[in-house]
Design a protein around this motif. Structure first.
Motif, PDB file in Angstrom:
ATOM      1  N   PRO A 271      40.362  21.593 -10.620  1.00 58.36           N
ATOM      2  CA  PRO A 271      39.353  22.271 -11.455  1.00 58.36           C
ATOM      3  C   PRO A 271      37.925  22.111 -10.904  1.00 58.36           C
ATOM      4  N   VAL A 272      37.110  23.160 -11.116  1.00 58.24           N
ATOM      5  CA  VAL A 272      35.679  23.088 -10.799  1.00 58.24           C
ATOM      6  C   VAL A 272      34.955  23.307 -12.126  1.00 58.24           C
ATOM      7  N   HIS A 273      34.034  22.381 -12.507  1.00 59.15           N
ATOM      8  CA  HIS A 273      33.351  22.507 -13.794  1.00 59.15           C
ATOM      9  C   HIS A 273      32.053  23.280 -13.620  1.00 59.15           C
ATOM     10  N   PRO A 274      31.609  23.958 -14.672  1.00 54.24           N
ATOM     11  CA  PRO A 274      30.345  24.710 -14.543  1.00 54.24           C
ATOM     12  C   PRO A 274      29.128  23.783 -14.475  1.00 54.24           C
ATOM     13  N   GLY A 275      29.208  22.567 -15.037  1.00 54.89           N
ATOM     14  CA  GLY A 275      28.036  21.682 -15.051  1.00 54.89           C
ATOM     15  C   GLY A 275      28.339  20.281 -14.519  1.00 54.89           C
ATOM     16  N   TYR A 276      27.420  19.761 -13.714  1.00 53.76           N
ATOM     17  CA  TYR A 276      27.532  18.385 -13.200  1.00 53.76           C
ATOM     18  C   TYR A 276      26.174  17.698 -13.353  1.00 53.76           C
ATOM     19  N   SER A 277      26.158  16.357 -13.183  1.00 54.19           N
ATOM     20  CA  SER A 277      24.891  15.619 -13.229  1.00 54.19           C
ATOM     21  C   SER A 277      24.522  15.176 -11.825  1.00 54.19           C
ATOM     22  N   PRO A 278      23.222  15.038 -11.562  1.00 60.96           N
ATOM     23  CA  PRO A 278      22.814  14.564 -10.233  1.00 60.96           C
ATOM     24  C   PRO A 278      23.514  13.241  -9.912  1.00 60.96           C
ATOM     25  N   ASN A 283      34.667  17.053  -5.954  1.00 64.87           N
ATOM     26  CA  ASN A 283      35.863  16.697  -5.180  1.00 64.87           C
ATOM     27  C   ASN A 283      36.872  17.815  -5.345  1.00 64.87           C
ATOM     28  N   TYR A 284      36.805  18.794  -4.462  1.00 68.16           N
ATOM     29  CA  TYR A 284      37.624  19.997  -4.636  1.00 68.16           C
ATOM     30  C   TYR A 284      38.824  19.945  -3.693  1.00 68.16           C
ATOM     31  N   GLN A 285      39.949  20.487  -4.192  1.00 70.05           N
ATOM     32  CA  GLN A 285      41.133  20.580  -3.329  1.00 70.05           C
ATOM     33  C   GLN A 285      41.821  21.918  -3.534  1.00 70.05           C
ATOM     34  N   LEU A 286      42.220  22.530  -2.428  1.00 66.85           N
ATOM     35  CA  LEU A 286      43.055  23.728  -2.511  1.00 66.85           C
ATOM     36  C   LEU A 286      44.394  23.383  -1.871  1.00 66.85           C
ATOM     37  N   LYS A 287      45.466  23.555  -2.679  1.00 66.75           N
ATOM     38  CA  LYS A 287      46.800  23.300  -2.126  1.00 66.75           C
ATOM     39  C   LYS A 287      47.420  24.638  -1.754  1.00 66.75           C
ATOM     40  N   ILE A 288      47.893  24.752  -0.518  1.00 68.20           N
ATOM     41  CA  ILE A 288      48.515  25.995  -0.049  1.00 68.20           C
ATOM     42  C   ILE A 288      49.963  25.708   0.275  1.00 68.20           C
ATOM     43  N   LYS A 289      50.856  26.488  -0.335  1.00 69.58           N
ATOM     44  CA  LYS A 289      52.284  26.268  -0.101  1.00 69.58           C
ATOM     45  C   LYS A 289      52.938  27.553   0.385  1.00 69.58           C
ATOM     46  N   ASN A 290      53.737  27.447   1.427  1.00 65.33           N
ATOM     47  CA  ASN A 290      54.524  28.605   1.890  1.00 65.33           C
ATOM     48  C   ASN A 290      55.769  28.695   1.002  1.00 65.33           C
ATOM     49  N   GLU A 349      56.720  24.318   3.001  1.00 68.41           N
ATOM     50  CA  GLU A 349      55.751  23.263   3.304  1.00 68.41           C
ATOM     51  C   GLU A 349      54.461  23.512   2.530  1.00 68.41           C
ATOM     52  N   GLU A 350      53.818  22.421   2.066  1.00 73.32           N
ATOM     53  CA  GLU A 350      52.518  22.573   1.412  1.00 73.32           C
ATOM     54  C   GLU A 350      51.498  21.662   2.081  1.00 73.32           C
ATOM     55  N   ARG A 351      50.232  22.071   2.002  1.00 78.14           N
ATOM     56  CA  ARG A 351      49.173  21.299   2.639  1.00 78.14           C
ATOM     57  C   ARG A 351      47.945  21.364   1.747  1.00 78.14           C
ATOM     58  N   VAL A 352      47.199  20.246   1.692  1.00 76.57           N
ATOM     59  CA  VAL A 352      46.023  20.202   0.829  1.00 76.57           C
ATOM     60  C   VAL A 352      44.767  20.231   1.701  1.00 76.57           C
ATOM     61  N   TYR A 353      43.840  21.126   1.363  1.00 77.04           N
ATOM     62  CA  TYR A 353      42.576  21.225   2.093  1.00 77.04           C
ATOM     63  C   TYR A 353      41.436  20.795   1.172  1.00 77.04           C
ATOM     64  N   PRO A 354      40.860  19.602   1.404  1.00 79.16           N
ATOM     65  CA  PRO A 354      39.818  19.102   0.503  1.00 79.16           C
ATOM     66  C   PRO A 354      38.411  19.556   0.902  1.00 79.16           C
ATOM     67  N   PHE A 355      37.531  19.543  -0.076  1.00 79.72           N
ATOM     68  CA  PHE A 355      36.102  19.782   0.188  1.00 79.72           C
ATOM     69  C   PHE A 355      35.324  18.845  -0.736  1.00 79.72           C
ATOM     70  N   THR A 356      34.432  18.063  -0.164  1.00 83.47           N
ATOM     71  CA  THR A 356      33.627  17.183  -1.018  1.00 83.47           C
ATOM     72  C   THR A 356      32.144  17.458  -0.790  1.00 83.47           C
ATOM     73  N   TYR A 365      23.881  26.088  -7.870  1.00 85.76           N
ATOM     74  CA  TYR A 365      24.554  26.276  -6.578  1.00 85.76           C
ATOM     75  C   TYR A 365      25.709  27.251  -6.715  1.00 85.76           C
ATOM     76  N   ARG A 366      26.136  27.758  -5.582  1.00 94.29           N
ATOM     77  CA  ARG A 366      27.357  28.577  -5.556  1.00 94.29           C
ATOM     78  C   ARG A 366      28.344  27.930  -4.598  1.00 94.29           C
ATOM     79  N   PHE A 367      29.601  28.007  -4.999  1.00 96.98           N
ATOM     80  CA  PHE A 367      30.647  27.452  -4.139  1.00 96.98           C
ATOM     81  C   PHE A 367      31.696  28.537  -3.936  1.00 96.98           C
ATOM     82  N   ARG A 368      31.960  28.886  -2.673  1.00 95.75           N
ATOM     83  CA  ARG A 368      32.896  29.965  -2.384  1.00 95.75           C
ATOM     84  C   ARG A 368      34.089  29.463  -1.570  1.00 95.75           C
ATOM     85  N   VAL A 369      35.267  29.901  -2.002  1.00 90.22           N
ATOM     86  CA  VAL A 369      36.512  29.546  -1.318  1.00 90.22           C
ATOM     87  C   VAL A 369      37.147  30.851  -0.865  1.00 90.22           C
TER      88      VAL A 369
END
Ligand code: HEC
Ligand code: HEC
Ligand code: HEC
Ligand code: HEC
Ligand code: HEC
Length: 406
Positions: A271-278, A283-290, A349-356, A365-369
């Protein structure tokens, strides 16, 4: 080029002359020796085309256009498939002109009727110097149909089907074994080297053979030619049939052309939340599975790849940070073609691609995947002088988030 053609012609002439001389003098042992030494005969199945095919009884042509006068829906579907333009493909044309390797035609225009020359062998075993003769039955318009109906359906003056229909106006043979995945593997499962810089590595069949899809009874045809029920000729009763678009990667062949896509991947995001604190950490993760392909993705053509791109932007869309991951093979093409790495996703097979991202400063900010599938790199398209001829990639997944840090 000129010099080469000349030596080649001279060689042919000398073979022809010797042929005449030797047969007349009865010294055929010498003739055999000469041919053995200079010419390597065709041994692998794809070194020869499908032999010349005659028109089945009841028809006037074997062209797809003529089949389409009765099988109109199938014809329209096939026209949208990449099979229908395997000869016109700009990269194919560029490579054919550059390397002049005539064997390429055996999978892209596979009938002898579609080829200008009959190839008897290769001088010194080199694919670039075929021992060839003009084909008197060459049909130019059939050549432009590439992998046409007759490639898969016409043999020995008969139309091969799997139904056993007794109401077709053409001579028909029921042979479901011929129209099985074995037909597909003849072209989609071949590994060989045309020249040190040009290799064939299509292993889709082996990948499929070792995995869940085969065990569950799914093959090339059940996934790429989905079943339907419809009349095969206007006014006749419905029959069990198959769509002929051959959907797969979805990357269009020409600018004005749609391409059917089959989705292989399942995407699961954290999940990505609309609001965070400084001071928070995104800690984002996209799991891709064939999940859905019965083989690796990408498969076949080693130039294909996926990119997973993360962009962290300010409120106006300026990119502050970018990360890119790649799924595919990497090859070196010069001086010799060699696979350097391969992280294609195996079936299931599945693989996780993280972004921090440390959210250290207040702001919006904007975050695009974005996940894209590519036919080849821009660099390779430029090298082949076909940049702009067709789309090089399509988007297969994208999400954009607005994130307030306050
Ligand atoms: C005579 C050789 C040949 C046979 C037989 C053949 N194919 Fe193909 N196939 C090709 C070639 C060549 C291409 C690539 C054409 C291009 O991209 O220009 C292709 C492309 C495809 C694609 C499209 C891939 C993409 O880019 O999206 C699919 C799907 C496919 N074939 C499935 C099959 C199936 C299923 C069978 C069996 C019923 C089959 N093929 C039989 C040669 C063949
Ligand atoms: C003059 C009309 C006509 C033309 C032209 C024609 N067909 Fe047919 N075809 C039919 C009819 C009618 C059937 C039978 C449909 C049924 O049984 O429901 C049929 C059946 C078939 C079948 C199924 C046979 C089976 O028993 O499984 C195939 C495959 C087929 N045609 C392929 C072709 C191909 C390939 C061409 C071109 C080379 C072609 N047809 C040209 C009318 C035509
Ligand atoms: C269980 C279903 C399934 C089976 C079985 C299957 N495929 Fe596929 N195939 C797919 C899907 C889904 C894709 C789309 C991959 C992507 O681009 O996400 C695909 C893609 C392809 C491509 C395009 C390659 C690329 O990476 O762009 C080719 C060619 C192909 N398949 C051929 C075959 C052949 C030949 C067989 C039989 C050996 C086969 N497939 C069996 C589902 C299947
Ligand atoms: C790459 C191979 C390939 C090409 C090209 C191809 N077909 Fe087929 N065709 C098949 C296969 C495989 C089947 C399904 C056989 C089965 O029932 O298992 C089929 C089935 C059919 C059938 C029987 C009904 C059905 O849909 O199952 C007809 C009719 C037919 N094709 C006509 C055509 C025509 C007309 C063209 C050209 C416009 C064409 N095919 C091109 C492989 C091909
Ligand atoms: C054994 C059969 C076979 C031979 C021989 C063959 N090809 Fe292909 N070719 C294929 C298949 C199958 C595909 C589709 C692969 C895929 O998408 O996974 C294809 C696809 C292609 C593509 C399309 C790539 C794209 O991104 O859409 C090009 C270009 C190409 N081949 C060039 C060549 C050249 C040049 C040669 C001769 C050196 C050659 N081929 C010989 C079977 C063959």
């Amino acid at each position: 080029m000129h010099g080469k053609t000349l030596t080649f012609l001279l060689l042919l002439i000398s073979i022809a002359c010797l042929d005449l001389l030797l047969t007349h003098c009865g010294r055929s042992d010498h003739k055999q020796k000469l041919q053995k030494q200079d010419t390597v005969l065709l041994t692998k199945h794809w070194e020869s085309p499908i032999p010349h095919q005659e028109i089945p009884e009841g028809l006037t042509s074997i062209s797809a256009a003529s089949c389409g006068t009765c099988h109109a829906e199938i014809y329209k579907e096939w026209q949208q498939s990449t099979h229908a333009v395997a000869f016109q493909d700009p990269q194919f044309q560029a490579e054919l002109k550059k390397d002049n390797i005539i064997t390429c035609l055996n999978c892209h225009t596979p009938l002898q009727n579609q080829q200008e020359f009959i190839v008897r062998g290769f001088i010194n075993g080199d694919y670039k110097t075929p021992w060839k003769e003009v084909n008197p039955h060459f049909d130019k318009s059939l050549q432009l149909e590439s992998i046409t109906c007759a490639t898969c359906h016409v043999r020995d003056g008969q139309v091969i089907g799997a139904l056993g229909s007794d109401r077709a106006p053409h001579k028909t043979l029921k042979d479901p074994g011929f129209l099985s995945e074995k037909l597909c593997l003849g072209c989609h499962n071949v590994v060989d080297e045309a020249s040190p810089q040009l290799v064939c590595t299509f292993e889709t069949g082996d990948e499929w053979n070792a995995n869940w899809a085969k065990r569950e009874g799914k093959n090339c045809i059940s996934c790429h030619m989905p079943s339907t029920e419809r009349p095969l000729f206007p006014g006749m009763s419905k029959r069990a049939g198959h769509f002929h678009h051959f959907p797969a990667s979805g990357i269009p062949k020409f600018k004005d052309r749609e391409a059917g896509r089959l989705e292989s991947m399942e995407f699961t995001e954290s999940p990505v939340h609309p609001g965070y604190s400084p001071g928070d950490l995104l800690n984002y993760q996209l799991k891709i599975k064939n999940s859905f392909a019965g083989h690796n993705v990408p498969t076949g053509d080693p130039e294909r790849f996926f990119l997973i791109r993360y962009q962290w932007m300010d409120a106006s869309g300026n990119i502050l940070k970018e990360e890119v991951h790649r799924i595919g093979e990497e090859w070196q093409w010069h001086p010799v073609a060699k696979k350097i790495s391969d992280n294609n996703l195996k079936p299931k097979e599945e693989r996780v691609y993280p972004f921090t991202q440390l959210l250290d400063r207040a702001g919006t900010y904007r975050f695009r995947v974005e996940v894209t599938k590519h036919r080849m790199t821009e660099e390779n398209a430029r090298y082949n002088q076909i940049l702009g001829e067709y789309p090089l990639s399509i988007e297969v997944y994208s999400k954009q988030y607005e994130i307030a840090v306050e």
